[in-house]
Enzyme design. Structure first.
Site, PDB file in Angstrom:
ATOM      1  N   ASP A  99      43.331  38.475  53.014  1.00  0.00           N
ATOM      2  CA  ASP A  99      43.830  38.773  51.666  1.00  0.00           C
ATOM      3  C   ASP A  99      44.709  37.672  51.080  1.00  0.00           C
ATOM      4  O   ASP A  99      45.303  37.873  50.005  1.00  0.00           O
ATOM      5  CB  ASP A  99      44.559  40.114  51.651  1.00  0.00           C
ATOM      6  CG  ASP A  99      43.582  41.264  51.614  1.00  0.00           C
ATOM      7  OD1 ASP A  99      42.447  41.071  51.131  1.00  0.00           O
ATOM      8  OD2 ASP A  99      43.936  42.372  52.069  1.00  0.00           O
ATOM      9  N   ASP A 157      35.881  44.294  50.967  1.00  0.00           N
ATOM     10  CA  ASP A 157      36.920  43.770  50.070  1.00  0.00           C
ATOM     11  C   ASP A 157      36.967  42.236  50.065  1.00  0.00           C
ATOM     12  O   ASP A 157      37.365  41.617  49.074  1.00  0.00           O
ATOM     13  CB  ASP A 157      38.318  44.285  50.475  1.00  0.00           C
ATOM     14  CG  ASP A 157      38.334  45.724  50.937  1.00  0.00           C
ATOM     15  OD1 ASP A 157      37.319  46.176  51.506  1.00  0.00           O
ATOM     16  OD2 ASP A 157      39.353  46.399  50.760  1.00  0.00           O
TER      17      ASP A 157
HETATM   18  N1  GLY Z   1      41.835  45.904  49.908  1.00  0.00           N
HETATM   19  C1  GLY Z   1      42.380  47.129  50.328  1.00  0.00           C
HETATM   20  C2  GLY Z   1      42.152  48.217  49.369  1.00  0.00           C
HETATM   21  O1  GLY Z   1      41.370  48.110  48.456  1.00  0.00           O
HETATM   22  O2  GLY Z   1      42.805  49.234  49.557  1.00  0.00           O
END
Ligand code: GLY
Length: 378
Positions: A99, A157
């Protein structure tokens, strides 16, 4: 779209964006350049910079800055970015994971694209280099997280973190960043996107052989269900992979996922937290999935010839309209957020029916797209 309807949409978007800008400015007065995540009793309280959502509030400050040129907001966004850089320089470095895209794209990369700041450029390339280090060449995937329990896990994600690599490839003229992003995207087409256009949240791989072991339910209801936010990450992420590479295979995947997302929406328009949960009619909604998808649909529309893009643009506008009608907080000053009714991690009973900063971010971003901002940080 007729000229009258188009003009009415633009008027509507401008009014909603103005309301959002006012709320953001009011919150900036209270929290400054903090890192935010979820509301408790209507209030956002700051979280640590290590948390994956840390880029979104500074990103919102940049979005409003682009509209108002309020230098105070830019200064707060820069202050947050300076703090984020510290994560790369001390022991918190070990906690960073895939992330870094969500953290550094709406901060450093936004700053660089808007102002040309050379520190922001360096931070963006540094974050991209860190993401590159997470690539498992045996299975062609970016490993999502750290820690024993989460070994070998890849998640949908990540598609939204790949733009950091695509951009770095262009910026530094080093195609290797793009090659790795594409290797992951192609893996995701095979392992995450199902033939009907729904998606897995997590796939666990053998770290040594690279073999996929199993899909996991993750933040969704079950391994074979459809977590709506994962679906929206895939929609937007494949759209961006197409934007950077021009390869129709990613466009086709983006359209497949988008068509599925739009078809699965309930009548009132705000997605449930999982499209295949048994109590789907009454299940908690996830406005954040709706906001991500709306911005992704508008992006997809930009990239297509007008006649093909228009249905996606209309779907994006319809979603924004539903979010505005059912989730917006315009007449609720006791709410910090722009949108109510988001769901973070229902299977772990975390952040159900709250406001989430990334929902607010993508809502604001999508409104900006309707109001003429064609280049975002992604
Ligand atoms: N990337 C983590 C979420 O969407 O909760």
């Amino acid at each position: 779209m007729t000229t009258d309807r188009a003009a009415a949409t633009l008027d509507w978007a401008a009014v909603v964006q103005e309301r959002a800008a006012q709320k953001v400015t009011a919150l900036a007065n209270r929290v400054g350049g903090a890192f935010l995540h979820a509301t408790v009793d209507g209030r956002y309280t700051p979280v640590e910079g290590e948390w994956w959502t840390s880029g979104f509030w500074p990103g919102m400050l940049w979005l409003v800055y682009q509209r108002t040129r309020d230098e105070r907001l830019a200064a707060l966004a820069r202050q947050a970015e300076d703090e984020l850089e510290q994560l790369l320089l001390d022991d918190r470095f070990y906690e960073l994971h895939h992330d870094v895209g969500f953290q550094f794209i709406p901060t450093s990369l936004a700053n660089y694209k808007i102002t040309g700041n050379t520190n922001a450029r360096r931070r963006s390339v540094l974050a991209a280099s860190l993401l590159m280090g997470r690539f498992n060449v045996a299975g062609n995937f970016f490993e999502a997280w750290n820690g024993e329990r989460r070994r070998g896990m890849s998640i949908i994600d990540t598609m939204m973190n790949l733009p950091l690599l695509f951009w770095t490839a262009e910026e530094t003229h080093q195609p290797r960043f793009r090659h790795m992003a594409e290797a992951h995207a192609q893996m995701a087409q095979q392992q995450f996107v199902r033939p009907d256009g729904t998606t897995n949240h997590i796939v666990r791989f053998n770290q040594e052989t690279g073999e996929p072991i199993e899909p996991l339910g993750g933040q969704g209801y079950a391994p074979d269900s459809t977590w709506s936010r994962g679906q929206s990450w895939a929609l937007y992420g494949f759209t961006l992979a197409y934007r950077y590479t021009g390869k129709t295979t990613y466009l086709n995947t983006a359209r497949l996922v988008a068509d599925n997302f739009v078809a699965a929406l309930p009548k009132e328009g705000v997605p449930p937290w999982d499209f295949r949960v048994p109590d789907v009619e009454t299940a908690p909604r996830d406005s954040s999935a709706g906001a991500v998808a709306a911005s992704g649909l508008l992006e997809l529309a930009f990239l297509l010839p007008e006649n093909e893009g228009e249905p996606y643009r209309q779907s994006g506008i319809k979603l924004l309209d539903a979010l505005n009608e059912h989730c917006a907080t315009w007449d609720q000053p006791e709410q910090d957020a722009l949108l109510l009714h988001a769901t973070g991690k229902l299977p772990e009973n975390q952040n159900i029916d709250v406001s989430l900063i990334y929902g607010d971010y993508y809502f604001l971003e999508a409104l900006g797209k309707l109001n003429g901002i064609t280049q975002t940080c992604w």
